[in-house]
Design a protein around this motif. Structure first.
Motif, PDB file in Angstrom:
ATOM      1  N   TRP A   1       0.834  -1.201   0.000  1.00 42.57           N
ATOM      2  CA  TRP A   1       0.000   0.000   0.000  1.00 42.57           C
ATOM      3  C   TRP A   1       0.869   1.251   0.000  1.00 42.57           C
ATOM      4  CZ3 TRP A   1      -1.364   4.484   2.485  1.00 42.57           C
ATOM      5  CH2 TRP A   1      -2.601   5.051   2.113  1.00 42.57           C
ATOM      6  N   ILE A   2       1.965   1.209   0.742  1.00 34.87           N
ATOM      7  CA  ILE A   2       2.888   2.351   0.776  1.00 34.87           C
ATOM      8  C   ILE A   2       3.426   2.630  -0.627  1.00 34.87           C
ATOM      9  CG2 ILE A   2       5.214   3.016   1.517  1.00 34.87           C
ATOM     10  CD1 ILE A   2       4.528   1.735   4.254  1.00 34.87           C
ATOM     11  N   LYS A   3       3.815   1.573  -1.344  1.00 32.61           N
ATOM     12  CA  LYS A   3       4.384   1.758  -2.684  1.00 32.61           C
ATOM     13  C   LYS A   3       3.350   2.273  -3.677  1.00 32.61           C
ATOM     14  CE  LYS A   3       7.835  -1.847  -1.890  1.00 32.61           C
ATOM     15  NZ  LYS A   3       8.271  -3.228  -2.193  1.00 32.61           N
ATOM     16  N   ALA A   4       2.076   1.893  -3.444  1.00 33.82           N
ATOM     17  CA  ALA A   4       1.026   2.312  -4.373  1.00 33.82           C
ATOM     18  C   ALA A   4       0.454   3.683  -4.033  1.00 33.82           C
ATOM     19  CB  ALA A   4      -0.099   1.269  -4.366  1.00 33.82           C
ATOM     20  N   ASN A   5       0.746   4.190  -2.841  1.00 32.08           N
ATOM     21  CA  ASN A   5       0.170   5.465  -2.391  1.00 32.08           C
ATOM     22  C   ASN A   5       1.266   6.334  -1.785  1.00 32.08           C
ATOM     23  OD1 ASN A   5      -3.031   4.975  -2.461  1.00 32.08           O
ATOM     24  ND2 ASN A   5      -2.011   3.091  -1.785  1.00 32.08           N
ATOM     25  N   PRO A   6       2.107   6.910  -2.611  1.00 33.48           N
ATOM     26  CA  PRO A   6       3.298   7.623  -2.088  1.00 33.48           C
ATOM     27  C   PRO A   6       2.997   8.917  -1.343  1.00 33.48           C
ATOM     28  CG  PRO A   6       3.110   7.858  -4.471  1.00 33.48           C
ATOM     29  CD  PRO A   6       2.087   6.852  -4.071  1.00 33.48           C
ATOM     30  N   ALA A   7       1.836   9.538  -1.589  1.00 34.64           N
ATOM     31  CA  ALA A   7       1.568  10.828  -0.933  1.00 34.64           C
ATOM     32  C   ALA A   7       0.094  10.935  -0.537  1.00 34.64           C
ATOM     33  CB  ALA A   7       1.965  11.980  -1.855  1.00 34.64           C
ATOM     34  N   PRO A   8      -0.358  10.086   0.387  1.00 35.39           N
ATOM     35  CA  PRO A   8      -1.780  10.124   0.757  1.00 35.39           C
ATOM     36  C   PRO A   8      -2.086  11.264   1.730  1.00 35.39           C
ATOM     37  CG  PRO A   8      -0.659   8.495   2.089  1.00 35.39           C
ATOM     38  CD  PRO A   8       0.377   9.059   1.146  1.00 35.39           C
ATOM     39  N   GLN A   9      -3.363  11.609   1.765  1.00 30.16           N
ATOM     40  CA  GLN A   9      -3.862  12.567   2.757  1.00 30.16           C
ATOM     41  C   GLN A   9      -5.017  11.919   3.513  1.00 30.16           C
ATOM     42  OE1 GLN A   9      -4.894  16.090   0.359  1.00 30.16           O
ATOM     43  NE2 GLN A   9      -3.689  17.283   1.815  1.00 30.16           N
ATOM     44  N   GLN A  10      -5.139  12.255   4.806  1.00 28.29           N
ATOM     45  CA  GLN A  10      -6.318  11.806   5.532  1.00 28.29           C
ATOM     46  C   GLN A  10      -7.549  12.466   4.926  1.00 28.29           C
ATOM     47  OE1 GLN A  10      -6.181   9.366   7.430  1.00 28.29           O
ATOM     48  NE2 GLN A  10      -5.055   9.626   9.345  1.00 28.29           N
ATOM     49  N   PRO A  11      -8.704  11.817   4.968  1.00 25.26           N
ATOM     50  CA  PRO A  11      -9.913  12.422   4.387  1.00 25.26           C
ATOM     51  C   PRO A  11     -10.174  13.828   4.912  1.00 25.26           C
ATOM     52  CG  PRO A  11     -10.333  10.144   5.045  1.00 25.26           C
ATOM     53  CD  PRO A  11      -8.960  10.491   5.534  1.00 25.26           C
ATOM     54  N   TRP A  12      -9.931  14.017   6.220  1.00 24.97           N
ATOM     55  CA  TRP A  12     -10.242  15.311   6.823  1.00 24.97           C
ATOM     56  C   TRP A  12      -9.230  16.401   6.481  1.00 24.97           C
ATOM     57  CZ3 TRP A  12     -10.263  10.638   9.397  1.00 24.97           C
ATOM     58  CH2 TRP A  12      -9.057  10.220   9.985  1.00 24.97           C
ATOM     59  N   ASP A  13      -8.119  16.017   5.854  1.00 22.87           N
ATOM     60  CA  ASP A  13      -7.142  17.017   5.434  1.00 22.87           C
ATOM     61  C   ASP A  13      -7.275  17.356   3.953  1.00 22.87           C
ATOM     62  OD1 ASP A  13      -5.890  17.499   7.870  1.00 22.87           O
ATOM     63  OD2 ASP A  13      -4.636  15.722   7.689  1.00 22.87           O
ATOM     64  N   GLN A  14      -8.226  16.730   3.284  1.00 23.01           N
ATOM     65  CA  GLN A  14      -8.438  17.014   1.861  1.00 23.01           C
ATOM     66  C   GLN A  14      -9.312  18.257   1.712  1.00 23.01           C
ATOM     67  OE1 GLN A  14      -9.935  13.374   0.146  1.00 23.01           O
ATOM     68  NE2 GLN A  14      -8.144  12.203   0.811  1.00 23.01           N
ATOM     69  N   PRO A  15      -9.016  19.101   0.730  1.00 27.53           N
ATOM     70  CA  PRO A  15      -9.775  20.353   0.554  1.00 27.53           C
ATOM     71  C   PRO A  15     -11.269  20.086   0.405  1.00 27.53           C
ATOM     72  CG  PRO A  15      -7.824  20.317  -0.857  1.00 27.53           C
ATOM     73  CD  PRO A  15      -7.938  18.942  -0.261  1.00 27.53           C
ATOM     74  N   GLY A  16     -12.059  20.882   1.121  1.00 25.06           N
ATOM     75  CA  GLY A  16     -13.507  20.785   1.001  1.00 25.06           C
ATOM     76  C   GLY A  16     -14.149  19.652   1.782  1.00 25.06           C
ATOM     77  N   HIS A  17     -13.360  18.914   2.580  1.00 19.62           N
ATOM     78  CA  HIS A  17     -13.945  17.793   3.331  1.00 19.62           C
ATOM     79  C   HIS A  17     -14.954  18.292   4.365  1.00 19.62           C
ATOM     80  CE1 HIS A  17     -14.203  14.984   6.755  1.00 19.62           C
ATOM     81  NE2 HIS A  17     -14.225  14.071   5.802  1.00 19.62           N
ATOM     82  N   THR A  18     -16.088  17.596   4.445  1.00 22.51           N
ATOM     83  CA  THR A  18     -17.070  17.881   5.488  1.00 22.51           C
ATOM     84  C   THR A  18     -17.486  16.572   6.130  1.00 22.51           C
ATOM     85  OG1 THR A  18     -18.897  17.737   3.907  1.00 22.51           O
ATOM     86  CG2 THR A  18     -17.992  19.936   4.332  1.00 22.51           C
ATOM     87  N   VAL A  19     -17.978  16.657   7.343  1.00 26.60           N
ATOM     88  CA  VAL A  19     -18.496  15.469   8.012  1.00 26.60           C
ATOM     89  C   VAL A  19     -19.672  14.939   7.189  1.00 26.60           C
ATOM     90  CG1 VAL A  19     -19.632  14.612  10.102  1.00 26.60           C
ATOM     91  CG2 VAL A  19     -17.726  16.241  10.263  1.00 26.60           C
ATOM     92  N   PRO A  20     -19.699  13.639   6.877  1.00 32.05           N
ATOM     93  CA  PRO A  20     -20.688  13.109   5.925  1.00 32.05           C
ATOM     94  C   PRO A  20     -22.139  13.460   6.211  1.00 32.05           C
ATOM     95  CG  PRO A  20     -19.024  11.453   6.417  1.00 32.05           C
ATOM     96  CD  PRO A  20     -18.731  12.625   7.292  1.00 32.05           C
ATOM     97  N   ASP A  21     -22.544  13.497   7.484  1.00 30.93           N
ATOM     98  CA  ASP A  21     -23.976  13.664   7.749  1.00 30.93           C
ATOM     99  C   ASP A  21     -24.310  14.845   8.654  1.00 30.93           C
ATOM    100  OD1 ASP A  21     -22.851  12.649  10.011  1.00 30.93           O
ATOM    101  OD2 ASP A  21     -24.351  11.098  10.376  1.00 30.93           O
ATOM    102  N   LEU A  22     -23.377  15.793   8.787  1.00 36.54           N
ATOM    103  CA  LEU A  22     -23.678  16.946   9.639  1.00 36.54           C
ATOM    104  C   LEU A  22     -22.876  18.152   9.158  1.00 36.54           C
ATOM    105  CD1 LEU A  22     -25.271  17.845  12.155  1.00 36.54           C
ATOM    106  CD2 LEU A  22     -23.245  17.357  13.505  1.00 36.54           C
ATOM    107  N   ARG A  23     -23.602  19.079   8.552  1.00 33.13           N
ATOM    108  CA  ARG A  23     -22.965  20.291   8.059  1.00 33.13           C
ATOM    109  C   ARG A  23     -23.666  21.510   8.658  1.00 33.13           C
ATOM    110  NH1 ARG A  23     -22.821  16.640   4.161  1.00 33.13           N
ATOM    111  NH2 ARG A  23     -24.945  17.115   3.447  1.00 33.13           N
ATOM    112  N   PHE A  24     -22.892  22.504   8.971  1.00 38.75           N
ATOM    113  CA  PHE A  24     -23.434  23.702   9.623  1.00 38.75           C
ATOM    114  C   PHE A  24     -24.519  24.329   8.745  1.00 38.75           C
ATOM    115  CE2 PHE A  24     -23.359  28.183  10.917  1.00 38.75           C
ATOM    116  CZ  PHE A  24     -23.524  28.020  12.284  1.00 38.75           C
ATOM    117  N   GLY A  25     -25.691  24.572   9.350  1.00 39.64           N
ATOM    118  CA  GLY A  25     -26.782  25.204   8.630  1.00 39.64           C
ATOM    119  C   GLY A  25     -27.582  24.290   7.729  1.00 39.64           C
ATOM    120  N   ASP A  26     -27.288  22.992   7.734  1.00 38.84           N
ATOM    121  CA  ASP A  26     -28.005  22.033   6.885  1.00 38.84           C
ATOM    122  C   ASP A  26     -29.277  21.576   7.591  1.00 38.84           C
ATOM    123  OD1 ASP A  26     -28.926  19.993   5.323  1.00 38.84           O
ATOM    124  OD2 ASP A  26     -27.074  18.834   5.317  1.00 38.84           O
TER     125      ASP A  26
END
Length: 687
Positions: free
Chosen positions: A199-224
């Motif tokens: 997995w390391i060799k296949a994914n040299p520069a991963p990001q956690q989901p929460w560090d990806q631009p525009g990530h929001t909690v799947p079922d709770l967004r402010f003002g939704d």
């Protein structure tokens, strides 16, 4: 090194956690080692292709150091919060290293251990059903304070995460994969590392989901607006379940929801503050003391006689195929023990066996041949027990342990029915046997150390928790729990509203209301137990014969209201509907009963705690741990309190004695504190 650092020629660093001691725990040693390790990874980043995080211990990581956590006071809150923040900062730096980090999990990863795993980009776990993963902090009155709430909510969403957080579920690897907690299963340790490296060799520069631009909690967004239903309903549902007695689930809900509405790093701070609020509180200290330290002492054999070698039961005979006997047979068979289940007829025995593999139903004593343990589980009647025990003893192996599943009858008396009383012991199971984890082991006057040790080993063998008590009518659990239901019935006789009694009991943390429990065990059984006690000891007439509670029970039974199994008791049981308190109880109601809600609650909790002290004074109980664990697991004493004796500790012994004296002056001498308790309070000692 507490974390061994090894980089190979492909640039993959293997970090092997190996703290001093038997397990990896989140303490100062870990903090120092992880800090040094992350700093080295950052310094050598250009030469690092990825990181595999693994363990040299049997478990991946055992979690927080409870020896440290239980000692944190409100005065230490600032220091504790600072330490926690540093631990989380280290994991934050690890997941933002810019290199793939994989957790290779070959053992249990619970609590802080799973929080470390969540900070890795990828999680591979050995597909072994003995491994458990999850965040069970709530069971100790805490919340996951190392980033667990924040990451799990962002990984799964608030609604899927809350049951895992608020119920402390521990999942097997396959279930964890299904739930989205891990990414892959490995067939062997070699496969585990191979998958991590691939997995390391296949994914040299991963990001956690929460560090990806525009990530929001799947079922709770402010003002939704679609989230408003959850926000409105969740606190009410939780309150109905905990009745306000358990702060940890409430703080978990708050941390999850509040954290979901802010950025990741702010959410970590929110989580940390709630954690410190819990860890400095009394409820967490109660629960950690009992459900960690005292429970571990019991499992380690504190009450087992020393010097007796470990044993295993290979063939057990169970006498009586009713609800208790069939349950004992089932848990024994599922533990891999060969079981013979005997009843009066082969048909009854077969019904009790219920098709469970490993259980042989029979109506013949001869089939008990070869049994190294016999457990009698017939009705609570001395004559019947005296009849079935000798025949079973003669059919079993010459050195077999002979046990009775009695809940109240003294073991020393029952032992006279067998030829060798040194091999006779009480094994008091609780209903329903497959679900209830406690077994009360009762030592008779002539029970040998070897017999006690063998019984103790059997209880552990079937996956139950053993407490050991000395012989007495009702032993510890039935005797103490009896005070709970009797006190409630006394209050009915005094004119207290039955609904108030039930609601206050549940609000105080008791598992079930006392009147509902009376119906479950049947009102007739309570009267039979009293009759047997009076027959055995006529001097008990003053305490039992004239007790107002029994007058109420007799009146209800005379009306045909014998309990749930009879279709009516304190409650009505409409077919296909929910039970409700019998309106006819209004015959006892009095407007001038004059018992406050606080008095109702204290009478129910104090009467059990005081009876526990008496059991300790009389030598029925020999350890505080057995008292606390037995009270919670055996008869549902408020878990938030840590058990009957810990309830006294946390109340404060001086205050408890003063309050008990008030209850004694107002409601009767049963609340008068024993001299031993007054002395302990005067010396400033705790249990």
């Amino acid at each position: 090194m507490a974390i061994h650092y090894e980089r190979d020629d492909e640039g993959i660093v293997t970090l092997t956690m190996d703290m001093s001691g038997s397990a990896n725990v989140m303490n100062a040693e870990y903090h120092r080692a992880m800090g040094e390790t992350v700093a080295r990874l950052e310094a050598e980043r250009d030469d690092v292709a990825g990181v595999v995080l693994t363990s040299a211990k049997k478990a991946f990581f055992a979690g927080g150091d409870l020896n440290l956590l239980v000692r944190i006071t409100p005065e230490d809150a600032g220091e504790a919060l600072g330490f926690l923040q540093e631990v989380k900062d280290q994991l934050r730096r690890l997941e933002r290293l810019g290199r793939p980090v994989v957790a290779a999990i070959a053992g249990a990863a619970l609590g802080g251990g799973f929080e470390i795993a969540l900070a890795c980009h990828h999680r591979v776990v050995l597909d072994d059903d003995r491994i458990r993963l999850g965040l069970p902090e709530v069971t100790l009155g805490l919340l996951p304070g190392g980033g667990g709430v924040t990451r799990l909510v962002r990984l799964l969403g608030v609604q899927p995460a809350l049951p895992l957080l608020m119920e402390g579920k521990q999942l097997r690897p396959a279930r964890a994969l299904q739930a989205g907690l891990v990414h892959a299963l490995a067939s062997s340790r070699e496969d585990l590392i191979a998958q991590a490296r691939a997995w390391i060799k296949a994914n040299p520069a991963p990001q956690q989901p929460w560090d990806q631009p525009g990530h929001t909690v799947p079922d709770l967004r402010f003002g939704d607006p679609s989230a408003y239903g959850l926000l409105a309903a969740a606190p009410a549902v939780l309150r109905k379940k905990t009745r306000g007695a358990y702060p940890a689930p409430e703080k978990i809900l708050a941390a999850a929801v509040e954290g979901a509405l802010v950025d990741f790093d702010t959410a970590l701070q929110v989580e940390g503050r709630y954690f410190v609020e819990l860890v400095t509180g009394q409820v967490a200290k109660n629960m950690i003391g009992t459900f960690w330290f005292q429970l571990n002492e019991i499992a380690a054999g504190r009450s087992r006689p020393p010097g007796v070698g470990a044993t295993k039961v290979s063939r057990v005979g169970v006498l009586g195929a009713g609800m208790m006997g069939s349950g004992i047979a089932e848990v024994s068979a599922r533990a891999g023990i060969e079981v013979v289940l005997k009843d009066v007829t082969a048909e009854a025995a077969a019904r009790g066996a219920n098709g469970v593999p490993g259980i042989t139903p029979t109506d013949s004593d001869a089939d008990l041949a070869g049994c190294d343990l016999v457990v009698e589980a017939v009705f609570e009647n001395r004559e019947l027990k005296n009849r079935v025990l000798p025949a079973a003893e003669s059919a079993a192996l010459p050195d077999a342990v002979i046990a009775s599943n009695t809940s109240t009858l003294p073991i020393t008396g029952l032992a006279t029915a067998v030829g060798d009383p040194t091999r006779f012991i009480g094994l008091h199971f609780f209903s329903p046997v497959p679900k209830m984890r406690l077994v009360e082991i009762i030592r008779g006057e002539r029970t040998s150390d070897e017999t006690l040790a063998r019984a103790f080993d059997y209880v552990l063998q079937i996956g139950k928790t053993p407490i050991v008590v000395n012989d007495s009518r009702g032993f510890y659990t039935s005797r103490t729990f009896g005070t709970y239901v009797t006190e409630a019935t006394s209050m009915v006789a005094e004119g207290v509203n039955p609904a108030l009694i039930e609601n206050v009991a549940k609000r105080s943390g008791m598992a079930v209301g006392p009147l509902a429990v009376s119906d479950e065990v049947t009102l007739t059984l309570q009267l039979k137990i009293r009759e047997q006690a009076l027959a055995d000891d006529p001097t008990a007439a003053g305490a039992l014969g004239d007790h107002p509670a029994f007058a109420v029970l007799e009146e209800l039974v005379a009306l045909g209201r014998t309990g749930k199994s009879g279709g009516a008791g304190f409650y009505e049981y409409p077919e296909g509907g929910r039970k409700f308190l019998w309106p006819g109880l209004a015959r006892y109601a009095r407007d001038d009963a004059g018992v406050t809600e606080r008095d109702v609650e204290d009478r129910l909790l104090f009467v059990q705690s005081l009876e526990t002290v008496r059991c300790l004074d009389e030598g029925v109980l020999t350890s505080v741990g057995d008292a606390n664990v037995g009270s919670v697991f055996g008869f549902g004493f408020a878990p938030w309190s840590g058990g009957t004796l810990q309830f006294i500790n946390s109340y404060g012994l001086t205050g408890f004695v003063e309050r008990a004296d008030y209850l004694a002056d107002t409601y009767g001498e049963r609340f008068r504190p024993p001299a031993s308790l007054r002395e302990r309070a005067a010396k400033g000692e705790q249990f």
